[in-house]
Design an enzyme around this catalytic site. Structure first.
Site, PDB file in Angstrom:
ATOM      1  N   ASP A  25       2.937 -12.506  15.105  1.00  0.00           N
ATOM      2  CA  ASP A  25       2.394 -13.178  13.913  1.00  0.00           C
ATOM      3  C   ASP A  25       2.696 -14.670  13.779  1.00  0.00           C
ATOM      4  O   ASP A  25       3.824 -15.098  14.022  1.00  0.00           O
ATOM      5  CB  ASP A  25       2.996 -12.555  12.640  1.00  0.00           C
ATOM      6  CG  ASP A  25       3.028 -11.065  12.641  1.00  0.00           C
ATOM      7  OD1 ASP A  25       2.539 -10.431  13.578  1.00  0.00           O
ATOM      8  OD2 ASP A  25       3.578 -10.511  11.676  1.00  0.00           O
ATOM      9  N   GLU A 204       1.032  -4.965   5.631  1.00  0.00           N
ATOM     10  CA  GLU A 204       1.889  -6.026   6.165  1.00  0.00           C
ATOM     11  C   GLU A 204       1.295  -7.389   5.822  1.00  0.00           C
ATOM     12  O   GLU A 204       0.112  -7.498   5.507  1.00  0.00           O
ATOM     13  CB  GLU A 204       1.982  -5.921   7.696  1.00  0.00           C
ATOM     14  CG  GLU A 204       2.514  -4.582   8.196  1.00  0.00           C
ATOM     15  CD  GLU A 204       2.680  -4.519   9.719  1.00  0.00           C
ATOM     16  OE1 GLU A 204       3.706  -3.993  10.154  1.00  0.00           O
ATOM     17  OE2 GLU A 204       1.784  -4.967  10.460  1.00  0.00           O
TER      18      GLU A 204
HETATM   19  C1  FRU Z   1       3.056  -7.626  11.726  1.00  0.00           C
HETATM   20  C2  FRU Z   1       4.529  -7.288  11.784  1.00  0.00           C
HETATM   21  C3  FRU Z   1       5.191  -7.696  10.482  1.00  0.00           C
HETATM   22  C4  FRU Z   1       6.615  -7.885  10.888  1.00  0.00           C
HETATM   23  C5  FRU Z   1       6.479  -8.458  12.285  1.00  0.00           C
HETATM   24  C6  FRU Z   1       7.561  -8.062  13.238  1.00  0.00           C
HETATM   25  O1  FRU Z   1       2.473  -7.802  12.981  1.00  0.00           O
HETATM   26  O2  FRU Z   1       4.701  -5.913  12.040  1.00  0.00           O
HETATM   27  O3  FRU Z   1       5.019  -6.776   9.439  1.00  0.00           O
HETATM   28  O4  FRU Z   1       7.310  -8.740  10.027  1.00  0.00           O
HETATM   29  O5  FRU Z   1       5.227  -8.027  12.777  1.00  0.00           O
HETATM   30  O6  FRU Z   1       7.465  -8.765  14.430  1.00  0.00           O
END
Ligand code: FRU
Length: 503
Positions: A25, A204
């Site tokens: 992300d 998320e």
């Molecule tokens: C989304 C996610 C978030 C988390 C991160 C962990 O892709 O699962 O919810 O904070 O990636 O790398």
């Protein structure tokens, strides 16, 4: 400084990628003192997901990026998961001796020793030197919750009307809202969504912002973005939905029915996208960038030294169509600075089953095309077209849908669900379909009818000398205009920059 060459197979030439290793992300996107900051979920120890850090890069034009050292490393509270960053202009946090500085708000993720049980809580860190170094707040974590396992990805913004900071947080199957006067103490104010929208996966990476409708500042609406994780029962994998409605400083209300599901992107590879914070009013754009991958196969994509890219940055806006107020996305105009050689043609008749080659190889291009659909059943473009493979980006007039067909796009054996064709409903306008495409060495992004429908997909062509073709099938169509630009690499100029620096 070592100069990376960025010429590996599949290395994007105008998308952001980490120099090496794993990325997911985008995080902490904030504009401050002439720089766009991009932090990102980063594992510097390998090319698959691992203990999360925040990688960091800055740009002055959203296109060329300078890599900076890792900003945040795991600590006793755990890995550094996704989150946001804001400019604390008036030192409400007290970190900046009355001046302005950057505050990052992120999730700490920890696994209890000798168990599978995880704990997620929110923490903050601040920087007094334009994001170059970060100090974690001694009072971390600043927000904990014992009952909820998935409790993460804080997006914080200053809410002018109620003169407070607002945190939007994903809490399993819903979004929670908190407020604060100093970024350190947070009060729960409301929640949204347990029975609204899509629940195909865990919620998320939310974002919440206000946008004018049809460009009119007198009418504004709030947009709540929510990414949903992969689910083995859904071929689409992880994807991002949005809601349109109102925010009163405490909670969000949806103006569509609870079962309305709206997608930010109809492709398979645009996830966890959120917007930049603190874009100056004089600019006024709401800029979004997503992670161009999908949790279904993100760890398996066929790249070697690095893994994953971000989408190109996009400008978000709201417009009204028959169904209601909907989101539109357009590529940022800064991308035009990459345009090189150009092909421009008008009035190309497309006869059924006779694809026309443009004689341009199709690996690093921007394409703008307008079709008159005529009586064709299908029409569109073939990217990287050779005898063995091609990615089809087209329009099906029978189903009135835009599609990407990557079943024969090249390498796809790394996951059984990668090779696929998928579509999204799109109405012709005056008998025409217009598309703007960005094709890089391992991706295609399509903005149709002015960005009303967007599709972003990874592709991994095996050949590197396929051509761009245009086609119609089951009838005749016409290309009203076709504009194709080769795009220059963003890496060449960063190498030059590094070379200049070392003189
Ligand atoms: C989304 C996610 C978030 C988390 C991160 C962990 O892709 O699962 O919810 O904070 O990636 O790398």
């Amino acid at each position: 400084m070592t100069i990376a060459t960025y010429t590996e197979k599949y290395r994007p030439q105008f998308h952001f990628t980490p120099a090496a290793h794993w990325m997911n992300d985008p995080n902490g996107m904030v504009y401050f003192e002439g720089e766009y900051h991009l932090f990102y979920q980063y594992y510097p120890g390998g090319t698959t997901w691992g203990p999360m850090h925040w990688g960091h890069a800055v740009s002055r034009d959203l296109i060329h990026w300078e890599h900076l050292p890792v900003a945040l490393e795991p600590d006793e509270n755990g890995f550094i998961f996704s989150g946001s960053a804001v400019v604390d202009w008036n030192d409400r946090s007290g970190f900046f001796s009355g001046g302005a500085g950057l505050v990052a708000i992120f999730t700490h993720h920890k696994t209890y020793p000798d168990s599978e049980k995880t704990k997620q809580c929110q923490s903050i860190a601040y920087s007094k030197d334009k994001g170059r170094t970060w100090i974690k707040y001694e009072g971390n974590p600043v927000l904990t919750e014992e009952q909820i396992v998935d409790f993460r990805d804080p997006k914080v913004f200053w809410h002018e009307k109620s003169k407070q900071w607002v945190m939007v947080l994903a809490a399993g199957d819903h979004i929670r809202f908190y407020s604060s006067f100093n970024l350190k103490e947070w009060v729960f104010t409301g929640e949204f969504g347990a029975a609204e929208g899509s629940h195909d996966g865990v919620w998320e990476c939310p974002d919440l912002f206000e946008l004018p409708v049809n460009g009119q500042t007198e009418q504004k609406k709030w947009v709540l973005i929510v990414s949903i994780g992969d689910n083995s029962a859904c071929p689409e994998g992880s994807r991002t939905q949005y809601f349109v409605g109102d925010f009163n400083g405490r909670t969000f209300t949806n103006e569509n029915t609870a079962d309305t599901v709206l997608w930010v992107d109809h492709g398979r590879d645009n996830y966890a996208g959120v917007s930049w914070s603190d874009i100056p009013n004089s600019d006024g754009r709401r800029l979004l960038m997503g992670w161009m991958s999908n949790w279904k196969y993100a760890n398996m994509t066929p790249t070697e030294t690095w893994r994953s890219a971000m989408t190109i940055p996009r400008v978000l806006s709201l417009h009204t169509d028959e169904a209601g107020i909907r989101l539109k996305q357009q590529p940022v105009q800064e991308l035009q600075s990459l345009r090189q050689a150009k092909l421009f043609q008008e009035e190309i008749p497309l006869a059924s089953e006779q694809p026309i080659s443009t004689n341009m190889t199709a690996y690093q291009l921007e394409i703008k095309v307008e079709f008159e659909i005529g009586d064709a059943e299908q029409l569109g473009l073939k990217l990287n077209a050779s005898a063995e493979e091609a990615t089809l980006v087209g329009y099906d007039t029978r189903t009135q849908s835009l599609f990407i067909d990557r079943t024969k796009s090249g390498k796809s054996d790394f996951h059984p669900q990668f090779a696929c064709k998928h579509e999204a409903s799109l109405q012709p306008e005056n008998g025409r379909i217009q598309m703007q495409l960005f094709v890089d060495w391992s991706s295609v992004e399509v903005f149709a009818n002015d960005g009303k429908v967007v599709m972003s997909d990874l592709i991994f062509p095996v050949s590197s000398n396929g051509f761009l073709e245009v086609f119609a099938a089951g009838g005749a169509a016409r290309i009203v205009s076709l504009e194709v630009y080769e795009l220059s690499s963003i890496h060449a100029s960063s190498e030059m920059l590094a070379a200049n620096e070392s003189l």
